[in-house]
Enzyme design. Sequence first.
Site, PDB file in Angstrom:
ATOM      1  N   GLU A  56       9.061   2.898   3.180  1.00 52.77           N
ATOM      2  CA  GLU A  56      10.357   3.172   3.801  1.00 52.77           C
ATOM      3  C   GLU A  56      10.560   2.306   5.031  1.00 52.77           C
ATOM      4  O   GLU A  56      11.640   1.741   5.260  1.00 52.77           O
ATOM      5  CB  GLU A  56      10.462   4.642   4.201  1.00 52.77           C
ATOM      6  CG  GLU A  56      10.382   5.614   3.034  1.00 52.77           C
ATOM      7  CD  GLU A  56       8.958   6.018   2.660  1.00 52.77           C
ATOM      8  OE1 GLU A  56       8.018   5.231   2.895  1.00 52.77           O
ATOM      9  OE2 GLU A  56       8.788   7.131   2.153  1.00 52.77           O
ATOM     10  N   CYS A  88       6.964  10.196   5.298  1.00 53.27           N
ATOM     11  CA  CYS A  88       6.137  10.753   6.379  1.00 53.27           C
ATOM     12  C   CYS A  88       6.975  10.912   7.645  1.00 53.27           C
ATOM     13  O   CYS A  88       8.096  10.405   7.743  1.00 53.27           O
ATOM     14  CB  CYS A  88       4.922   9.858   6.632  1.00 53.27           C
ATOM     15  SG  CYS A  88       5.288   8.352   7.555  1.00 53.27           S
TER      16      CYS A  88
HETATM   17  N1  THU Z   1       3.160   6.086   1.940  1.00 53.90           N
HETATM   18  C1  THU Z   1       4.388   5.503   1.934  1.00 53.90           C
HETATM   19  O1  THU Z   1       4.535   4.303   1.724  1.00 53.90           O
HETATM   20  N2  THU Z   1       5.457   6.294   2.178  1.00 53.90           N
HETATM   21  C2  THU Z   1       5.403   7.637   2.320  1.00 53.90           C
HETATM   22  O2  THU Z   1       6.418   8.241   2.558  1.00 53.90           O
HETATM   23  C3  THU Z   1       4.126   8.335   2.209  1.00 53.90           C
HETATM   24  C4  THU Z   1       2.922   7.474   2.224  1.00 53.90           C
HETATM   25  C5  THU Z   1       2.001   5.244   1.616  1.00 53.90           C
HETATM   26  C6  THU Z   1       1.040   4.969   2.739  1.00 53.90           C
HETATM   27  C7  THU Z   1      -0.232   4.692   1.987  1.00 53.90           C
HETATM   28  O3  THU Z   1      -0.240   3.332   1.598  1.00 53.90           O
HETATM   29  C8  THU Z   1      -0.126   5.537   0.736  1.00 53.90           C
HETATM   30  O4  THU Z   1       1.246   5.872   0.608  1.00 53.90           O
HETATM   31  C9  THU Z   1      -0.975   6.790   0.772  1.00 53.90           C
HETATM   32  O5  THU Z   1      -0.710   7.555   1.891  1.00 53.90           O
END
Ligand code: THU
Length: 138
Positions: A56, A88
């Site tokens: 994001e 997140c």
């Molecule tokens: N991650 C995202 O790219 N976006 C989110 O909203 C949640 C988590 C990624 C970070 C990491 O590379 C993987 O997902 C596991 O947490």
Amino acid sequence: MINMDALFAEARKAAENAYAPYSKFRVGAALLCKDGEIITGVNVENRSFGLTVCAERNAIFTAVGQGRRDFTALAISTPDSVDPVGPCGACRQVLTEFLPPDALVRFAGSGKTQINTTIGALLPLDSLHDLLQLTTSS
Ligand code: THU
């Protein structure tokens, strides 16, 4: 009328480019600009785990770097989970810097369940306007 199916399809396609060798959890995000353009982002991990940047935020930073700030919708695809996984907390904060509270958000995994919500629901009472209203009405 915003075509959230098409926007989600772009997020799903983008997820194929995720760099996630450590978590094996790919994420694709697609931002719809007011002029119809779609900007995507993916999570990019690092062997120093804390340097990972979520899909994001990469979408937002790419778009802003291209001079775009007017977004109306966001889709997030997490094909390695069956159920939807929402953004997140850090991403919610960054998203609200640029997306208005009524911007549409859809997120889904590989299963049938889709969450359809708004930026305002993901991070309520965030804007200075809302905070001012709260403090002056009590
Ligand atoms: N991650 C995202 O790219 N976006 C989110 O909203 C949640 C988590 C990624 C970070 C990491 O590379 C993987 O997902 C596991 O947490």
